[in-house]
Motif scaffolding. Structure first.
Motif, PDB file in Angstrom:
ATOM      1  N   ASN A 114      -1.311 -12.859  14.044  1.00  0.00           N
ATOM      2  CA  ASN A 114      -0.247 -12.251  13.945  1.00  0.00           C
ATOM      3  C   ASN A 114       0.030 -12.071  12.337  1.00  0.00           C
ATOM      4  O   ASN A 114       0.884 -11.336  11.425  1.00  0.00           O
ATOM      5  N   LYS A 147      -5.683  -7.474  17.193  1.00  0.00           N
ATOM      6  CA  LYS A 147      -4.920  -7.697  17.018  1.00  0.00           C
ATOM      7  C   LYS A 147      -4.005  -6.131  18.161  1.00  0.00           C
ATOM      8  O   LYS A 147      -3.105  -6.077  18.268  1.00  0.00           O
ATOM      9  N   ILE A 148      -4.622  -5.770  19.083  1.00  0.00           N
ATOM     10  CA  ILE A 148      -3.899  -4.940  19.783  1.00  0.00           C
ATOM     11  C   ILE A 148      -3.357  -5.635  20.866  1.00  0.00           C
ATOM     12  O   ILE A 148      -2.031  -5.259  21.229  1.00  0.00           O
ATOM     13  N   SER A 151      -0.078  -7.039  19.480  1.00  0.00           N
ATOM     14  CA  SER A 151       0.775  -6.265  19.327  1.00  0.00           C
ATOM     15  C   SER A 151       1.744  -5.063  20.152  1.00  0.00           C
ATOM     16  O   SER A 151       2.937  -5.526  20.613  1.00  0.00           O
ATOM     17  N   LEU A 152       0.866  -5.638  21.577  1.00  0.00           N
ATOM     18  CA  LEU A 152       1.317  -5.628  22.858  1.00  0.00           C
ATOM     19  C   LEU A 152       2.387  -6.781  23.411  1.00  0.00           C
ATOM     20  O   LEU A 152       3.006  -6.374  24.089  1.00  0.00           O
ATOM     21  N   ASN A 155       4.750  -5.413  20.987  1.00  0.00           N
ATOM     22  CA  ASN A 155       6.113  -4.759  21.187  1.00  0.00           C
ATOM     23  C   ASN A 155       6.526  -4.468  22.712  1.00  0.00           C
ATOM     24  O   ASN A 155       7.700  -3.469  23.608  1.00  0.00           O
ATOM     25  N   GLU A 177       2.328   4.445  20.710  1.00  0.00           N
ATOM     26  CA  GLU A 177       2.485   3.830  19.994  1.00  0.00           C
ATOM     27  C   GLU A 177       1.049   3.023  20.625  1.00  0.00           C
ATOM     28  O   GLU A 177       0.686   2.229  19.235  1.00  0.00           O
ATOM     29  N   TYR A 178       0.272   3.022  21.521  1.00  0.00           N
ATOM     30  CA  TYR A 178      -0.898   2.553  21.698  1.00  0.00           C
ATOM     31  C   TYR A 178      -2.070   2.888  20.799  1.00  0.00           C
ATOM     32  O   TYR A 178      -2.189   2.251  20.954  1.00  0.00           O
ATOM     33  N   TYR A 181      -2.414   1.138  17.710  1.00  0.00           N
ATOM     34  CA  TYR A 181      -2.906  -0.043  18.039  1.00  0.00           C
ATOM     35  C   TYR A 181      -3.876   0.341  17.606  1.00  0.00           C
ATOM     36  O   TYR A 181      -5.205  -0.884  16.855  1.00  0.00           O
ATOM     37  N   GLU A 184      -6.012   1.485  14.913  1.00  0.00           N
ATOM     38  CA  GLU A 184      -6.292   0.419  13.368  1.00  0.00           C
ATOM     39  C   GLU A 184      -7.210  -0.538  13.655  1.00  0.00           C
ATOM     40  O   GLU A 184      -7.625  -0.503  12.911  1.00  0.00           O
TER      41      GLU A 184
END
Length: 378
Positions: A114, A147-148, A151-152, A155, A177-178, A181, A184
């Motif tokens: 994070n 990071k994926i 994010s999941l 969010n 939104e996915y 991720y 990135e």
């Protein structure tokens, strides 16, 4: 001299999304790309234990969310152990020690998924290890891009439950939104590979890019991210192998399994598993496919027991599947029900053909039973 190995896991990256990203598209033209790579488990812990050993979880001990304590390290060798015994320096940077088998690693570092800048962190790791590369000590480096996943968690997992109408009725927005991720993650890959190129790492290194599993964006009520079911949006991973001496720039349509990576890398490095004290590797090298020396189809087995969803079973798998290139049979132990899908005609698995007289169903059922995936204990 055998090559260095740089293994990068893109945790939770769907193949249907990442293959549309610019950096990844460029890379697929440079290496051997397997877009139909089926994971053993649609969540990280069991998936990575299978990948690192080439052995399914029903044999290596890790077949559930809490199974990392049950890994049979006295019977199952890991990629890191093989390479360490070969004289490689073995290093990893991950977000949690429990999401992979750590046996065989000389150096394990943990990042904060994070807070840490993984581009800066991982390029720094590669620069630090370059001295070992240049001094002729081979290196096995495993980097986990988390990071994926982070994010999941932030969010989706912490915001919705597995039955939230608000989530499952906005699939297009979820996908958008996915995709952000994954964009990135694609930028991360570009930075890592650019740094490797500047340092000359790519000249004597096999780079492996893969995902451990996919992710839901709301396709099935009851599974907001992954881990509850055995449908392709979570089971289809990918494998991309980069090094022109071993892997030509070509996309291969054949189905492979994540357990096939371990024997592939061992073959490239000239490492053999001759110690009969350890369990035999169940996966098979993909080199025969690349060399057009394989004609038979590979069957993939997967299973899960969700932390949530309609039939939570985090300590024992209760949904099992067997997949050929054209058919998939799913058995749900909780409901004692089967699902059969013709993947060629029904790739989104919408039309259940179980019980409709398809000749393939009893064949797949017998194989699933024979391979001990319907065992009575986890």
């Amino acid at each position: 001299m055998p090559p260095n190995i740089l293994l990068i896991t893109l945790d939770g990256a769907r193949v249907d999304v990442i293959r549309r990203m610019p950096t990844f598209q460029r890379l697929t033209g440079m290496g051997s790309f397997f877009p139909t790579t089926i994971t053993y488990a649609p969540y990280t812990i069991a998936s990575q234990c299978a990948l690192f050993t080439g052995i399914y979880g029903n044999e290596n001990g890790v077949d559930n969310y809490y199974g990392w304590r049950l890994f049979k390290n006295n019977l199952c060798k890991t990629l890191a152990t093989y390479f360490k015994e070969k004289g490689y320096h073995t290093k990893t940077d991950v977000f949690n020690r429990n999401v992979f088998p750590h046996q065989g690693f000389d150096d394990i570092s943990l990042h904060n998924e994070n807070q840490d800048d993984l581009v800066a962190r991982h390029t720094s790791v590669i620069r630090e290890l370059r001295n070992k590369f240049s001094k002729k000590q081979r290196t096995f480096l495993y980097l986990h891009y988390s990071k994926i996943h982070a994010s999941l968690v932030k969010n989706v997992i912490k915001r919705y439950d597995d039955f939230s109408t608000e989530y499952f009725h906005r699939q297009a927005e979820n996908m958008k939104e996915y995709e952000g991720y994954v964009q990135e993650a694609d930028a991360y890959l570009g930075s890592i590979l650019d740094e490797c190129s500047k340092l000359g790492v790519l000249e004597d290194t096999v780079v492996v890019l893969h995902s451990d599993h996919g992710a839901s964006v709301g396709e099935r009520v009851g599974e907001k991210v992954y881990g509850s079911f055995c449908y392709d949006y979570t089971l289809k991973a990918f494998l991309l192998l980069l090094n022109p001496d071993f892997f030509p720039g070509r996309t291969f349509s054949q189905q492979i399994r994540t357990i096939d990576l371990a024997p592939t890398l061992l073959s490239v490095a000239g490492i053999q598993n001759t110690n009969t004290r350890f369990k035999a590797i169940r996966g098979r090298s993909v080199l025969p496919i690349i060399e057009e020396d394989e004609v038979d189809q590979r069957i993939a087995f997967s299973e899960t027991g969700g932390l949530g969803g309609p039939y939570p079973s985090p300590r024992r798998p209760n949904v099992h599947s067997i997949r050929t290139p054209n058919w998939k049979l799913i058995y749900n132990r909780a409901t004692k029900s089967r699902e059969l899908y013709n993947l060629e005609r029904d790739p989104v698995e919408a039309n259940n053909k179980s019980g409709q007289g398809e000749e393939i169903e009893p064949v797949l059922w017998r194989v699933l039973q024979r391979e001990n995936f319907l065992r009575q204990s986890g």
